[in-house]
Design a protein around this motif. Structure first.
Motif, PDB file in Angstrom:
ATOM      1  N   SER A 190       6.283  40.926 -29.995  1.00  0.00           N
ATOM      2  CA  SER A 190       7.188  41.738 -30.809  1.00  0.00           C
ATOM      3  C   SER A 190       8.196  40.885 -31.565  1.00  0.00           C
ATOM      4  N   ARG A 191       8.356  39.633 -31.144  1.00  0.00           N
ATOM      5  CA  ARG A 191       9.293  38.739 -31.822  1.00  0.00           C
ATOM      6  C   ARG A 191       8.617  37.880 -32.889  1.00  0.00           C
ATOM      7  N   ILE A 192       7.298  37.778 -32.826  1.00  0.00           N
ATOM      8  CA  ILE A 192       6.596  36.859 -33.730  1.00  0.00           C
ATOM      9  C   ILE A 192       6.538  37.441 -35.134  1.00  0.00           C
ATOM     10  N   THR A 193       7.212  36.771 -36.069  1.00  0.00           N
ATOM     11  CA  THR A 193       7.150  37.199 -37.470  1.00  0.00           C
ATOM     12  C   THR A 193       6.439  36.170 -38.343  1.00  0.00           C
ATOM     13  N   ALA A 194       6.217  34.980 -37.813  1.00  0.00           N
ATOM     14  CA  ALA A 194       5.475  33.947 -38.538  1.00  0.00           C
ATOM     15  C   ALA A 194       4.750  33.074 -37.528  1.00  0.00           C
ATOM     16  N   VAL A 195       3.674  32.451 -37.972  1.00  0.00           N
ATOM     17  CA  VAL A 195       2.869  31.590 -37.110  1.00  0.00           C
ATOM     18  C   VAL A 195       2.499  30.331 -37.870  1.00  0.00           C
ATOM     19  N   HIS A 196       2.666  29.182 -37.230  1.00  0.00           N
ATOM     20  CA  HIS A 196       2.142  27.939 -37.785  1.00  0.00           C
ATOM     21  C   HIS A 196       0.702  27.787 -37.316  1.00  0.00           C
ATOM     22  N   VAL A 197      -0.185  27.712 -38.290  1.00  0.00           N
ATOM     23  CA  VAL A 197      -1.613  27.616 -38.030  1.00  0.00           C
ATOM     24  C   VAL A 197      -2.013  26.152 -38.191  1.00  0.00           C
ATOM     25  N   LYS A 198      -2.156  25.457 -37.077  1.00  0.00           N
ATOM     26  CA  LYS A 198      -2.624  24.071 -37.136  1.00  0.00           C
ATOM     27  C   LYS A 198      -3.505  23.794 -35.935  1.00  0.00           C
ATOM     28  N   ASP A 199      -4.163  22.656 -35.964  1.00  0.00           N
ATOM     29  CA  ASP A 199      -5.219  22.410 -34.989  1.00  0.00           C
ATOM     30  C   ASP A 199      -5.037  21.036 -34.344  1.00  0.00           C
ATOM     31  N   ILE A 200      -5.656  20.877 -33.191  1.00  0.00           N
ATOM     32  CA  ILE A 200      -5.585  19.643 -32.419  1.00  0.00           C
ATOM     33  C   ILE A 200      -6.977  19.037 -32.325  1.00  0.00           C
ATOM     34  N   GLY A 257      -8.981  11.570 -28.275  1.00  0.00           N
ATOM     35  CA  GLY A 257      -9.425  10.278 -28.785  1.00  0.00           C
ATOM     36  C   GLY A 257      -9.783  10.261 -30.252  1.00  0.00           C
ATOM     37  N   GLU A 258      -9.812  11.432 -30.888  1.00  0.00           N
ATOM     38  CA  GLU A 258     -10.159  11.511 -32.311  1.00  0.00           C
ATOM     39  C   GLU A 258      -8.902  11.688 -33.164  1.00  0.00           C
ATOM     40  N   LYS A 259      -9.022  11.323 -34.417  1.00  0.00           N
ATOM     41  CA  LYS A 259      -7.942  11.466 -35.405  1.00  0.00           C
ATOM     42  C   LYS A 259      -6.646  10.796 -34.946  1.00  0.00           C
ATOM     43  N   THR A 260      -6.775   9.641 -34.317  1.00  0.00           N
ATOM     44  CA  THR A 260      -5.581   8.951 -33.851  1.00  0.00           C
ATOM     45  C   THR A 260      -4.696   8.504 -35.013  1.00  0.00           C
ATOM     46  N   ASP A 261      -5.317   8.273 -36.187  1.00  0.00           N
ATOM     47  CA  ASP A 261      -4.536   7.889 -37.363  1.00  0.00           C
ATOM     48  C   ASP A 261      -3.736   9.066 -37.919  1.00  0.00           C
ATOM     49  N   GLU A 262      -4.034  10.285 -37.434  1.00  0.00           N
ATOM     50  CA  GLU A 262      -3.320  11.492 -37.855  1.00  0.00           C
ATOM     51  C   GLU A 262      -2.594  12.111 -36.660  1.00  0.00           C
ATOM     52  N   ASP A 263      -2.228  11.273 -35.709  1.00  0.00           N
ATOM     53  CA  ASP A 263      -1.466  11.679 -34.514  1.00  0.00           C
ATOM     54  C   ASP A 263      -2.189  12.730 -33.678  1.00  0.00           C
ATOM     55  N   GLY A 264      -3.514  12.750 -33.793  1.00  0.00           N
ATOM     56  CA  GLY A 264      -4.290  13.680 -32.979  1.00  0.00           C
ATOM     57  C   GLY A 264      -4.345  15.104 -33.499  1.00  0.00           C
ATOM     58  N   TRP A 265      -3.805  15.345 -34.675  1.00  0.00           N
ATOM     59  CA  TRP A 265      -3.901  16.673 -35.288  1.00  0.00           C
ATOM     60  C   TRP A 265      -5.214  16.771 -36.067  1.00  0.00           C
ATOM     61  N   ALA A 266      -5.603  17.996 -36.384  1.00  0.00           N
ATOM     62  CA  ALA A 266      -6.842  18.208 -37.124  1.00  0.00           C
ATOM     63  C   ALA A 266      -6.648  19.282 -38.182  1.00  0.00           C
ATOM     64  N   ALA A 287      -0.163  27.335 -42.807  1.00  0.00           N
ATOM     65  CA  ALA A 287      -0.983  26.181 -42.451  1.00  0.00           C
ATOM     66  C   ALA A 287      -0.111  24.933 -42.409  1.00  0.00           C
ATOM     67  N   GLU A 288      -0.285  24.131 -41.340  1.00  0.00           N
ATOM     68  CA  GLU A 288       0.508  22.915 -41.213  1.00  0.00           C
ATOM     69  C   GLU A 288      -0.294  21.823 -40.528  1.00  0.00           C
ATOM     70  N   HIS A 289      -0.029  20.604 -40.945  1.00  0.00           N
ATOM     71  CA  HIS A 289      -0.560  19.388 -40.309  1.00  0.00           C
ATOM     72  C   HIS A 289       0.580  18.391 -40.344  1.00  0.00           C
ATOM     73  N   ASP A 290       0.966  17.859 -39.191  1.00  0.00           N
ATOM     74  CA  ASP A 290       2.156  17.011 -39.128  1.00  0.00           C
ATOM     75  C   ASP A 290       1.974  15.639 -39.759  1.00  0.00           C
ATOM     76  N   ASN A 291       0.722  15.174 -39.873  1.00  0.00           N
ATOM     77  CA  ASN A 291       0.525  13.830 -40.430  1.00  0.00           C
ATOM     78  C   ASN A 291      -0.877  13.644 -41.004  1.00  0.00           C
TER      79      ASN A 291
END
Length: 253
Positions: free
Chosen positions: A182-192, A196-205, A231-235
């Motif tokens: 009931s409190r959620i009004t927005a969601v960050h949609v990102k993936d992990i 051991g993969e995507k280490t150059d992107e801090d493990g995000w996908a 949509a978000e990707h930290d690096n």
């Protein structure tokens, strides 16, 4: 799926902003989410130019992040920026490690602090809430977790749920969606990425190319009060790749 937004923080390492906005618009996004460093030091005239840049790229900015210091110390200025850019929901995004409480009472007090900080914006008709990272799910000495205390101290706070950070915090996103839907009004949609993969992107996908069950999560989120999917990707090593592939995945759910 509702209109999908792009968190501009994802492209902070790929200036200039005008090119980022153009690329995001061309990728098919209709909305973007801002973050404090983009506009914290801008004059009113520069904010107006920022708005024109959004319009040229065919995107709006219904949601934005502002740091706790600016929210508390310059609420009138935050409101001017929000009004100029068409922002309808403000989320406080972070608390530095050296400022984080160490016990339940401290986190409850922080929730009350957010509650007070948000009053001018709620009074102006804007949504106001907290955006999580992982530390809100790390157990305190008594076994409780900070997010529960933040929301207890701030009964009117909305939640921008960053699902991937919930997972990195060792928690079950489905359980937290059920608890505070009931409190959620927005969601960050990102993936992990897989371990051991995507280490150059801090493990995000890119969304849909990692380990998170976004199809199931979108279904669970449909029962909440969520209005914005961001949509978000930290690096990302290539923000255009991330933008395009993630939007295609999100729109398929």
């Amino acid at each position: 799926m509702k209109d999908v937004s792009f968190q501009l923080y994802s492209a902070r390492n790929f200036p200039p902003l005008a090119d980022v906005l153009a690329a995001v618009g061309e990728a098919g996004y209709t909305q973007v989410e801002g973050y404090g460093a983009l506009y914290a030091s801008l004059t009113d005239e520069e904010v107006a130019e920022f708005k024109r840049g959004l319009e040229r790229s065919g995107v709006t900015m219904p949601t934005a992040h502002f740091g706790i210091d600016m929210l508390e110390q310059e609420p009138a200025r935050v409101l001017r920026i929000a009004n100029a850019l068409g922002i309808r929901a403000i989320y406080c995004p972070y608390l530095m490690p050296d400022q984080r409480p160490s016990d339940a009472a401290g986190w409850h007090a922080f929730g009350a602090r957010l509650q007070a900080a948000g009053k001018p914006f709620r009074d102006a008709g804007l949504d106001f809430g907290w955006h999580n990272h992982d530390f809100e799910f790390h157990a305190l000495g008594d076994g409780s977790v900070p997010l529960d205390h933040i929301f207890a101290g701030g009964p009117d706070l909305s939640w921008e749920a960053d699902i991937a950070w919930i997972v990195r915090g060792g928690a079950d996103p489905f359980a937290w969606i059920a608890k505070y839907g009931s409190r959620i009004t927005a969601v960050h949609v990102k993936d992990i990425a897989a371990k051991g993969e995507k280490t150059d992107e801090d493990g995000w996908a890119d969304v849909g190319h990692g380990t998170i069950d976004w199809k199931g999560l979108v279904k669970a989120l449909s029962a909440t009060s969520v209005k914005y999917f961001i949509a978000e990707h930290d690096n990302p090593s290539d923000f255009r790749r991330f933008a395009q592939r993630s939007l295609a995945s999100i729109q398929s759910y």
